[in-house]
Design a protein around this motif. Structure first.
Motif, PDB file in Angstrom:
ATOM      1  N   ARG A  38       0.849  -1.181   0.000  1.00 13.78           N
ATOM      2  CA  ARG A  38       0.000   0.000   0.000  1.00 13.78           C
ATOM      3  C   ARG A  38       0.888   1.235   0.000  1.00 13.78           C
ATOM      4  O   ARG A  38       1.846   1.320   0.759  1.00 13.78           O
ATOM      5  N   GLU A  39       0.573   2.169  -0.859  1.00 13.21           N
ATOM      6  CA  GLU A  39       1.382   3.387  -0.967  1.00 13.21           C
ATOM      7  C   GLU A  39       0.835   4.455  -0.033  1.00 13.21           C
ATOM      8  O   GLU A  39      -0.369   4.693   0.040  1.00 13.21           O
ATOM      9  N   SER A  40       1.739   5.065   0.726  1.00 13.59           N
ATOM     10  CA  SER A  40       1.347   6.170   1.599  1.00 13.59           C
ATOM     11  C   SER A  40       2.297   7.339   1.378  1.00 13.59           C
ATOM     12  O   SER A  40       3.432   7.155   0.924  1.00 13.59           O
ATOM     13  N   GLN A  41       1.826   8.516   1.684  1.00 10.88           N
ATOM     14  CA  GLN A  41       2.638   9.723   1.485  1.00 10.88           C
ATOM     15  C   GLN A  41       2.633  10.570   2.748  1.00 10.88           C
ATOM     16  O   GLN A  41       1.655  10.600   3.498  1.00 10.88           O
ATOM     17  N   SER A  42       3.736  11.239   2.972  1.00 17.31           N
ATOM     18  CA  SER A  42       3.824  12.212   4.058  1.00 17.31           C
ATOM     19  C   SER A  42       4.415  13.493   3.507  1.00 17.31           C
ATOM     20  O   SER A  42       5.122  13.478   2.495  1.00 17.31           O
ATOM     21  N   LEU A  43       4.084  14.570   4.147  1.00 10.59           N
ATOM     22  CA  LEU A  43       4.515  15.876   3.688  1.00 10.59           C
ATOM     23  C   LEU A  43       5.290  16.577   4.790  1.00 10.59           C
ATOM     24  O   LEU A  43       4.962  16.460   5.971  1.00 10.59           O
ATOM     25  N   GLY A  44       6.297  17.286   4.415  1.00 12.81           N
ATOM     26  CA  GLY A  44       7.100  18.048   5.362  1.00 12.81           C
ATOM     27  C   GLY A  44       7.743  19.219   4.671  1.00 12.81           C
ATOM     28  O   GLY A  44       7.328  19.635   3.587  1.00 12.81           O
ATOM     29  N   SER A  45       8.769  19.743   5.272  1.00 14.57           N
ATOM     30  CA  SER A  45       9.458  20.916   4.746  1.00 14.57           C
ATOM     31  C   SER A  45      10.959  20.663   4.746  1.00 14.57           C
ATOM     32  O   SER A  45      11.445  19.694   5.344  1.00 14.57           O
ATOM     33  N   GLY A  46      11.696  21.505   4.080  1.00 11.94           N
ATOM     34  CA  GLY A  46      13.150  21.398   4.037  1.00 11.94           C
ATOM     35  C   GLY A  46      13.758  22.752   3.751  1.00 11.94           C
ATOM     36  O   GLY A  46      13.060  23.707   3.393  1.00 11.94           O
ATOM     37  N   VAL A  47      15.082  22.828   3.903  1.00 10.58           N
ATOM     38  CA  VAL A  47      15.807  24.081   3.706  1.00 10.58           C
ATOM     39  C   VAL A  47      16.992  23.832   2.790  1.00 10.58           C
ATOM     40  O   VAL A  47      17.790  22.908   3.031  1.00 10.58           O
ATOM     41  N   ILE A  48      17.122  24.624   1.743  1.00 10.29           N
ATOM     42  CA  ILE A  48      18.257  24.503   0.827  1.00 10.29           C
ATOM     43  C   ILE A  48      19.495  25.071   1.518  1.00 10.29           C
ATOM     44  O   ILE A  48      19.507  26.222   1.948  1.00 10.29           O
ATOM     45  N   VAL A  49      20.544  24.254   1.608  1.00  6.62           N
ATOM     46  CA  VAL A  49      21.757  24.683   2.305  1.00  6.62           C
ATOM     47  C   VAL A  49      22.960  24.795   1.377  1.00  6.62           C
ATOM     48  O   VAL A  49      24.038  25.207   1.813  1.00  6.62           O
ATOM     49  N   ASP A  50      22.781  24.451   0.099  1.00  7.11           N
ATOM     50  CA  ASP A  50      23.877  24.560  -0.858  1.00  7.11           C
ATOM     51  C   ASP A  50      23.289  24.818  -2.238  1.00  7.11           C
ATOM     52  O   ASP A  50      22.267  24.220  -2.618  1.00  7.11           O
ATOM     53  N   ALA A  51      23.944  25.704  -2.995  1.00  8.50           N
ATOM     54  CA  ALA A  51      23.436  26.095  -4.305  1.00  8.50           C
ATOM     55  C   ALA A  51      23.406  24.944  -5.296  1.00  8.50           C
ATOM     56  O   ALA A  51      22.724  25.024  -6.328  1.00  8.50           O
ATOM     57  N   GLY A  52      24.137  23.865  -5.008  1.00  2.70           N
ATOM     58  CA  GLY A  52      24.134  22.716  -5.889  1.00  2.70           C
ATOM     59  C   GLY A  52      22.927  21.821  -5.726  1.00  2.70           C
ATOM     60  O   GLY A  52      22.796  20.808  -6.422  1.00  2.70           O
ATOM     61  N   GLY A  53      22.025  22.179  -4.807  1.00  6.29           N
ATOM     62  CA  GLY A  53      20.802  21.397  -4.632  1.00  6.29           C
ATOM     63  C   GLY A  53      20.836  20.453  -3.458  1.00  6.29           C
ATOM     64  O   GLY A  53      20.328  19.334  -3.552  1.00  6.29           O
TER      65      GLY A  53
END
Length: 496
Positions: A114-129
């Motif tokens: 069964r497929e499940s999804q979760s959502l959150g946030s993140g912060v870019i810490v380097d210009a390379g991605g």
């Protein structure tokens, strides 16, 4: 919350199970003392001196006080994180019912994905991605994607999952020509209670949201089970989905990674927690460089100084980390520390308890010399301590079983004092510890689990990884296994 250092575990919610975001604009508040109608008749009490002269705003700039410039500079660095997991779900509600299993057979109740999804946030810490988020946001994920504030989406790879800090590092899989807007880290040690902060994330999946508040406390412990509990507490609204998002100061610099909330209802009640930027930066730098996180090891077990202990040691107040046991020939022992010593500060920064000490030491580079203030027999002295890394496992201390073996799929490591300390064991603990069990392997079918400590196999003491590899590769009719799990020692007999 009972006391300064206790938070009900049931009330603390990791803020990344569902996504949420918050929107807030800064406003200029007027107290009755500043009101034009009372300015001539009312004055503040003498005991509370006015810090700013009362005055009516004279310009649009004074009236339109806003956090908008900070938000505009920071928002592009905050991303939404979407994690997909494949979980096994029973095909029938009667799967565990022995009556139905007996008459219809277990084959009728095989689990299905069964497929499940979760959502959150993140912060870019380097210009390379490179993106920093919470580990609990992406834990167990089979596919992770991020969405930038401008709507662009990218698939990412998980570079680091660090359970000890609940942080994870992601890297954009195919950045192309994109130059990602990286955030600037602040010195979280410079934060003070009362400082203004903004929380940016994706609460409840509604999209990027900003909330404002203040730092309401520092160095909070007892929030969640991590090895480095030293959280920033804020009343900026944080909700499920904000996990991994940014807590920033008024300069637009990252002071923390939003992680958990204290709540009985699941929504914000004005008590949120963030991992300090000084700890998050270490994990982020390891992810950017593609290396591993190397942590210091002190080599001593500690406890908080209670009021009774402080009185017995003639201390003015109950502060510091009391050493209760020292690892033989460990860094602390070589520096002259012993049971009964109290560590009061690290490089002049006071520590209130073992959590504070662990955090302070963990943010020091390996090889650096730091000054530890030690209280012994009522006298205080400064000790030069060289920060050392914990022993790294090598080919002689680990083993993985493959081939035609009942233990195939098992990876083990022999115990050493540093590992024993992490696992809450005595420094002289014996045996080998299971560090990995491959899915669908004979070892998993046999019932072995990560953190099991194998003490004996067929009357052979398991005192090294080599001994386990040699014994586990034998072809025998039955196995007698003595292992320790969750503090209990059990004996089992399993067919070969």
């Amino acid at each position: 919350m009972a006391g300064d250092r206790q938070v009900s575990k049931r009330a603390v919610i990791l803020a990344g199970v569902a996504v949420v975001a918050i929107a807030v604009a800064g406003t200029l508040a007027f107290s009755p003392w500043n009101s034009p109608s009372t300015a001539q008749t009312a004055a503040p009490p003498a005991a509370v001196p006015a810090l700013i002269d009362s005055a009516v705003p004279q310009s649009d700039a004074q009236i339109k006080l806003s956090f908008a410039p900070v938000v505009k500079s920071v928002s592009p660095s905050v991303v939404n994180v979407y994690a997909t997991r494949i979980e096994q779900q029973s095909a029938s509600p009667f799967a565990n019912d022995p009556f139905f299993s007996r008459f219809f057979g277990q084959g009728q109740f095989q689990s299905r994905p069964r497929e499940s999804q979760s959502l959150g946030s993140g912060v870019i810490v380097d210009a390379g991605g490179v993106i920093l988020t919470n580990r609990h946001v992406i834990e167990g994920a089979t596919d992770v994607r991020i969405a930038l504030s401008d709507g662009r989406e990218f698939a990412v790879d998980i570079v680091i999952e660090d359970a000890q800090t609940d942080l994870a590092v992601l890297r954009v899989r195919d950045p192309g020509q994109a130059n990602f807007p990286a955030i600037t880290f602040a010195d979280s040690d410079a934060l003070e209670v009362g400082d203004l902060v903004l929380a940016i994330g994706n609460p409840f999946g509604v999209g990027q949201t900003v909330t404002s508040g203040i730092v309401s406390a520092l160095a909070r412990t007892g929030v969640e089970r991590s090895d480095y509990e030293f959280f920033i507490q804020t009343d900026a609204a944080i909700n499920p989905g904000n996990s991994g998002g940014a807590l920033v100061d008024m300069a637009g610099h990252l002071v923390g990674i939003n992680t958990a909330i204290y709540s009985q209802s699941g929504g914000s009640v004005g008590i949120g927690f963030a991992i300090p930027a000084n700890m998050a930066k270490l994990v982020a730098e390891a992810g950017v460089s593609g290396g591993q996180i190397v942590r210091p090891w002190f080599g001593a077990k500690m406890q908080a100084v209670t009021a009774d202990i402080a009185a017995s040691l003639n201390m003015v107040a109950p502060h510091g980390a009391l050493i209760t046991e020292v690892a033989p020939d460990g860094p602390a022992a070589r520096a002259g520390f012993a049971s009964g010593d109290v560590v009061m500060s690290v490089d002049g920064v006071a520590v209130d308890d073992p959590s504070a000490f662990n955090f302070r030491l963990a943010t020091k580079p390996i090889g650096q010399s730091v000054k530890l203030e030690r209280l012994r027999n009522g006298s205080s002295e400064s000790i030069d301590f060289t920060v050392e890394a914990a022993p790294v496992p090598d080919a002689n201390t680990t083993a993985t079983i493959t081939g035609d073996s009942r233990f195939a799929g098992t990876t083990v490591r022999q115990l050493d004092p540093a590992l024993a300390e992490v696992k809450g064991l005595a420094y002289d603990a014996k045996g080998i510890i299971v560090t990995e069990v491959a899915p669908n392997s004979p070892a998993e079918a046999m019932g072995l689990k990560v953190d099991d400590i194998i003490l004996q196999l067929n009357d052979t003491a398991m005192d090294s990884a080599k001994a386990f590899a040699q014994t586990a590769s034998q072809r025998v009719r039955t196995w007698q296994i003595i292992l320790q799990r969750d503090g209990r020692v059990t004996r089992s007999i399993i067919s070969g």
